[in-house]
Design an enzyme around this catalytic site. Structure first.
Site, PDB file in Angstrom:
ATOM      1  N   SER A 293      68.210  40.321   7.301  1.00 48.72           N
ATOM      2  CA  SER A 293      68.248  40.783   8.688  1.00 48.72           C
ATOM      3  C   SER A 293      68.611  42.362   9.133  1.00 48.72           C
ATOM      4  O   SER A 293      68.456  42.712   9.980  1.00 48.72           O
ATOM      5  CB  SER A 293      69.533  40.129   9.634  1.00 48.72           C
TER       6      SER A 293
ATOM      7  N   LYS B  40      74.743  46.056  16.793  1.00 51.58           N
ATOM      8  CA  LYS B  40      74.254  44.827  16.999  1.00 51.58           C
ATOM      9  C   LYS B  40      75.228  43.873  17.705  1.00 51.58           C
ATOM     10  O   LYS B  40      76.375  43.919  17.436  1.00 51.58           O
ATOM     11  CB  LYS B  40      73.893  44.150  15.477  1.00 51.58           C
TER      12      LYS B  40
ATOM     13  N   SER C   6      66.896  39.688  11.967  1.00 55.77           N
ATOM     14  CA  SER C   6      67.392  39.541  13.268  1.00 55.77           C
ATOM     15  C   SER C   6      68.060  40.830  14.115  1.00 55.77           C
ATOM     16  O   SER C   6      68.198  40.660  14.990  1.00 55.77           O
ATOM     17  CB  SER C   6      68.538  38.364  13.383  1.00 55.77           C
TER      18      SER C   6
END
Ligand code: GLN
Length: 487
Positions: free
Chosen positions: A178, A79, A154
């Site tokens: 997330s 990420k 996210s």
């Protein structure tokens, strides 16, 4: 079956048996990225050249007869809020669009030490604020199961990359859901470890008392392998837990006889899809048939968790994001004086959701309101945590849906922040109390994956891995592969 559709542990066998080389595998994944990322848009930055060099180094080790780790030569994604030395780390924000960290996050260092291959940095909601990846400052990511729907967020880029075969494994971060919610929407496995189990050093902070890094993988076995690598004490993270790390692969046992499972009735909120509810009830029946003991329990403060989170997380975020002021690093817009420069820089480079949270957080922390909002929210947090403590006096794990619905259409909730926030009702209490939880595929509704959340006691990762593995071994949901419109 194409190489990019296998799991890391399957590919590791092929690599050490010299059936395939790490370079061959990396090329297969890079080729997949080339052919599908124009549709999925999982990556902000691709690191194809370094990926091939990393793979080549693994092949050389194998040729020399050296023993290699399970992730050696296996391509994965990070990420884009995980710092990588010499590689852009943007947090999907225009304010960090050109930021190149001078150091590696501890998790990135640990993965490099095991010779994992990094294919690129995955898209996300800006600064991890969101649940659909539509808040990315660059572009939205699409769900590989249906390109018109969101991948969740996210960590939507990480989950979509794994689901689409653009990465075999990925790391995400989870502050309120997330890792688990995008894993659920994309039909993959996402594990949020106990707060402090994995070092946050080098993870760009959103809400520091809640943030935790964890794996997104195709199955529970790979989740255990990645956890073995990334977990552990780190002197550079003062909140990291100083206890030994068990071998999580020892929990890959297909046996839950006598395991006490609890279903908190408050998690079946209004607005939950009937299909989701049905899938969870069916999963519980199956777990009971496999030997688990079931009990319905009550966690009375659940309904306040979301409101408390949306005080605490923005409060911490407003403080953490104060550093993006155009002075030491990141984007800068010149102004007439320093205050004008701050204003122009922050107005231009932060997206709407980030601004909304900075305002919410600053307000909650301002004098006169601190006690009424922030302090009150901390008290609610304690009550939510006590609900978990009491529940775990009666049961070993809690089972809930990961999210109340399956993936929704892009744009459907962008003008309704509250509807977006409601996607996290089942995941947020877990962060508030710091316990671990895993999301695994447990069914489909209209062709879209449904996720089941299994929550454990503090440092109870071994138990949730065993429960998840047992469910997985008795079902095929994780074997489905997103079609991306192909037949
Ligand atoms: N969707 C939640 C939020 O918007 C959770 C985000 C996260 O876990 N990073 O804050």
């Amino acid at each position: 079956m194409e190489l990019f559709k296998h799991t890391a542990s399957q590919l590791h066998e092929k690599i050490i048996e010299k059936e395939i080389s790490a370079v061959e595998l990396t090329k297969a994944v890079l080729g997949r990225v080339d052919s599908v990322d124009k549709d999925v848009q999982a990556y902000i930055t691709r690191t194809s050249e370094t990926a091939l060099a990393q793979a080549q180094a693994v092949d050389s080790k194998i040729q020399r007869g050296e023993k290699v780790s399970v992730l050696a030569g296996i391509p994965g994604a990070l990420k884009d809020n995980i710092c990588t030395k010499g590689i852009k780390t943007t947090c999907a924000s225009k304010i960090l669009a050109t930021f190149v960290p001078p150091y590696d996050a501890t998790v990135a260092e640990k993965l490099a030490a095991e010779d994992a291959v990094i294919v690129g940095k995955a898209n996300m909601d800006e600064f991890a604020m969101g649940g659909s990846t539509e808040n990315s400052g660059f572009f939205p990511t699409h769900n590989p199961w249906n390109l018109e729907t969101v991948p969740g967020g996210s960590s939507g880029g990480s989950a979509a990359a794994v689901a689409a075969g653009e990465a075999i494994w990925a790391l995400g971060s989870d502050t309120g859901g997330s890792i688990r919610q995008p894993a659920a929407y994309c039909g993959v496995v996402g594990l949020k470890p106990t707060y402090g189990r994995v070092s946050r050093y080098g993870l760009v902070a959103y809400a520091s008392s809640l943030d935790q890094i964890g794996p997104i993988t195709r199955d529970v076995t790979d989740s255990a392998h990645v956890m073995n690598i990334i977990s552990g004490y780190d002197a550079k993270d003062s909140t990291s837990i100083n206890t030994g790390v068990p071998d999580y692969t020892k929990s890959l046992v297909n046996n839950i006889k006598g395991l006490k499972i609890g279903l908190p009735k408050e998690y079946f909120v209004a607005g939950m899809d009937t299909e989701v509810e049905r899938a969870i009830n069916k999963a519980i029946e199956q777990l009971v048939a496999l030997g688990a003991e079931y009990k319905e329990i009550s966690m009375p403060h659940t309904e306040y968790a979301l409101s408390a989170y949306y005080m605490i997380a923005p409060a911490e975020a407003s403080s953490n994001l104060a550093r993006y002021d155009g002075v030491s690093f990141g984007h800068r817009v010149e102004g007439n004086d320093i205050i004008d420069m701050y204003k122009k820089t922050r107005s231009e480079a932060f997206g709407a959701e980030v601004k909304r949270r900075i305002m919410l957080g600053t307000y909650a922390l301002s004098s006169g309101y601190y006690d009424a909002y922030y302090l009150k929210a901390l008290k609610v947090r304690t009550l939510v945590k006590q609900d978990f403590d009491k529940a775990f006096e009666q049961v070993d794990v809690l089972i809930t849906p990961t999210a109340p619905t399956t993936a929704f259409k892009l744009g459907e909730k962008t003008n309704d922040p509250l509807a977006m926030y409601l996607q996290d009702v089942c995941t947020i209490p877990v962060n508030l109390s710091g316990v671990p939880a895993i999301s695994i595929p447990c069914g489909f509704a209209a062709g879209m994956p449904i996720g089941m959340q299994i929550i454990g006691k503090p440092l109870g990762e071994e138990t949730i891995i065993r429960a998840a593995y047992t469910f997985e071994q008795n079902n095929d949901y994780h074997k489905g592969f997103a079609t991306l419109g192909e037949v």
